[in-house]
Design a protein around this motif. Structure first.
Motif, mmCIF file in Angstrom:
data_model
loop_
_atom_site.group_PDB
_atom_site.id
_atom_site.type_symbol
_atom_site.label_atom_id
_atom_site.label_comp_id
_atom_site.label_asym_id
_atom_site.label_seq_id
_atom_site.Cartn_x
_atom_site.Cartn_y
_atom_site.Cartn_z
ATOM 1 N N ARG A 150 1.667 -1.369 -0.309
ATOM 2 C CA ARG A 150 0.052 -0.026 0.404
ATOM 3 C C ARG A 150 0.817 1.711 0.176
ATOM 4 N NH1 ARG A 150 -2.766 -0.337 6.166
ATOM 5 N NH2 ARG A 150 -0.404 -0.020 7.092
ATOM 6 N N GLU A 151 1.940 1.310 0.863
ATOM 7 C CA GLU A 151 3.123 2.783 0.346
ATOM 8 C C GLU A 151 3.717 2.599 -1.227
ATOM 9 O OE1 GLU A 151 5.834 1.946 4.243
ATOM 10 O OE2 GLU A 151 4.299 2.594 5.643
ATOM 11 N N ARG A 152 3.642 1.115 -1.216
ATOM 12 C CA ARG A 152 4.632 1.264 -2.995
ATOM 13 C C ARG A 152 3.779 2.577 -3.965
ATOM 14 N NH1 ARG A 152 6.038 -4.465 -3.939
ATOM 15 N NH2 ARG A 152 5.452 -4.856 -2.619
ATOM 16 N N HIS A 153 2.105 1.782 -3.720
ATOM 17 C CA HIS A 153 0.987 2.264 -3.974
ATOM 18 C C HIS A 153 0.940 4.059 -4.137
ATOM 19 C CE1 HIS A 153 -0.807 -1.230 -4.263
ATOM 20 N NE2 HIS A 153 -0.175 -1.253 -5.138
ATOM 21 N N LEU A 154 0.660 4.352 -2.557
ATOM 22 C CA LEU A 154 0.673 5.899 -2.206
ATOM 23 C C LEU A 154 2.260 6.339 -2.915
ATOM 24 C CD1 LEU A 154 -0.106 7.589 -0.816
ATOM 25 C CD2 LEU A 154 1.630 7.276 1.462
ATOM 26 N N LEU A 155 2.819 6.156 -2.609
ATOM 27 C CA LEU A 155 4.477 6.256 -3.149
ATOM 28 C C LEU A 155 4.277 6.784 -4.994
ATOM 29 C CD1 LEU A 155 7.300 5.135 -0.655
ATOM 30 C CD2 LEU A 155 6.661 7.284 -1.248
#
Length: 356
Positions: free
Chosen positions: A71-76
């Motif tokens: 999910r953090e990769r998607h946010l970045l």
């Protein structure tokens, strides 16, 4: 004899003048040599301004990418086009809880992927705190997303001031918070500011394009977030540009939503929007930010003569299968396409006007 021996022993322990002189000379020589060595290697000897090579902050995105939660990769990845995010919006997009968002964003900052800062303006003197990608992280994530090279697209346009971008994204947060999948009402696509500018070749620069689903109808809302910093003639010029772009199809319903700070500013917008132009189905609406965020779908918008809600607007398309964007949507990578420039593709009626 004992006294003589004792005195002789004491004298034997005392350093001679020659030894004392040799030690002093050696010390001075060592100090001189160390100064010379430091002068010759001053770039290595000086303290570095940046972090140590083994610190968390020096770690590049490519080295730790697979170790980050999905999910953090998607946010970045989303920040490549969205530019900035607040902790509140991040909690709605991926983290669910505000405290979790604050903790994780600080962690990403410690890793050197994000840069957090206060941003303020004349109308927001207390400021807002936001996070953006560091320059190194942006370059790394672009290489990870497009290993064969970034696809051809119009050059990047300069973004608005961070305080303005955060104010626009407050409306995205409101749509996510009030989404209702059971009634099939809510946001299905959101194109951020810089991506919007690229879609129209820089001639139109909406602050965002929101595609809203109301049951089986799709409504396109071009959002202009007004903080009261532009003069009245600049507002009129914005409306003229919309009219000139969409004059080719007088039947296409186009809605511009000016989100303003006060009713007085709303009257200024409508006074400028009444400039005569070519016939279009263009509608200029205004809504006061504080009231709109309480209920973005049911909240009232003014057309200068009466009041209406988004549900009352003319539809631009039909899309019964489009999923509603809800809190936590970026946990699913498929939602990325609905939150960048690809979001405009869900409206076939707009495709003839796009320049990508």
């Amino acid at each position: 004899m004992l006294e003589t021996g004792s005195r002789g022993s004491d004298e034997g322990c005392r350093p001679s003048v020659a030894i004392d002189t040799a030690v002093t000379t050696a010390t001075e020589t060592a100090i001189h040599d160390s100064w010379a060595a430091m002068k010759g290697t001053r770039f290595r000897a000086q303290r570095r301004a940046g972090p140590n090579s083994d610190s968390l902050r020096s770690t590049r995105a490519g080295a730790i990418w697979t170790g980050l939660p999905l999910r953090e990769r998607h946010l970045l990845q989303w920040l490549l086009v969205a530019d900035i995010v607040s902790a509140e919006l991040a909690s709605l997009l991926v983290y669910q809880q505000l405290r979790t968002a604050q903790r994780r964003l600080r962690r990403l900052e410690a890793l050197g992927l994000l840069h957090g800062f206060w941003s303020a303006g004349a109308h927001r003197p207390r400021g807002r705190y936001g996070y953006v990608l560091t320059r190194a992280a942006r370059a790394d994530i672009e290489r990870l997303q497009w290993p064969e090279g970034r696809p051809d697209r119009p050059p990047d346009l300069p973004a608005s001031a961070p305080i303005h971008q955060l104010a626009t994204l407050d409306l995205l947060a409101a749509f996510l918070r009030h989404a209702d999948p059971l009634l099939h009402e809510g946001l299905v696509a959101w194109v951020p500011e810089r991506a919007c500018g690229q879609l129209f070749g820089g001639f139109l620069r909406p602050d965002a394009l929101a595609v809203i689903r109301v049951r089986d109808r799709a409504i396109a809302l071009f959002i202009e977030r007004d903080l009261g910093t532009e003069r009245g003639d600049q507002l009129g010029e914005k409306v003229r540009r919309y009219r000139s772009v969409f004059a080719g199809d007088p039947t296409l319903p186009v809605t511009i939503g000016f989100v303003v700070e006060s009713d007085r500013r709303a009257r200024t917008v409508h006074a400028q929007a009444e400039i005569p132009g070519r016939a279009t189905q263009l509608t200029v609406l205004t809504a006061v930010d504080e009231r709109l965020r309480r209920d973005p779908l049911g909240g009232t918008w003014s057309d200068g003569a009466g009041m209406r809600s988004i549900r009352d607007l003319a539809a631009t398309g039909v899309g019964p299968s489009w999923p509603i964007l809800t809190p936590g949507c970026l946990s699913d990578g498929e939602a990325l396409a609905a939150l960048d420039d690809r979001g405009a593709a869900v409206l076939p009626a707009l495709r003839p006007y796009l320049r990508t």
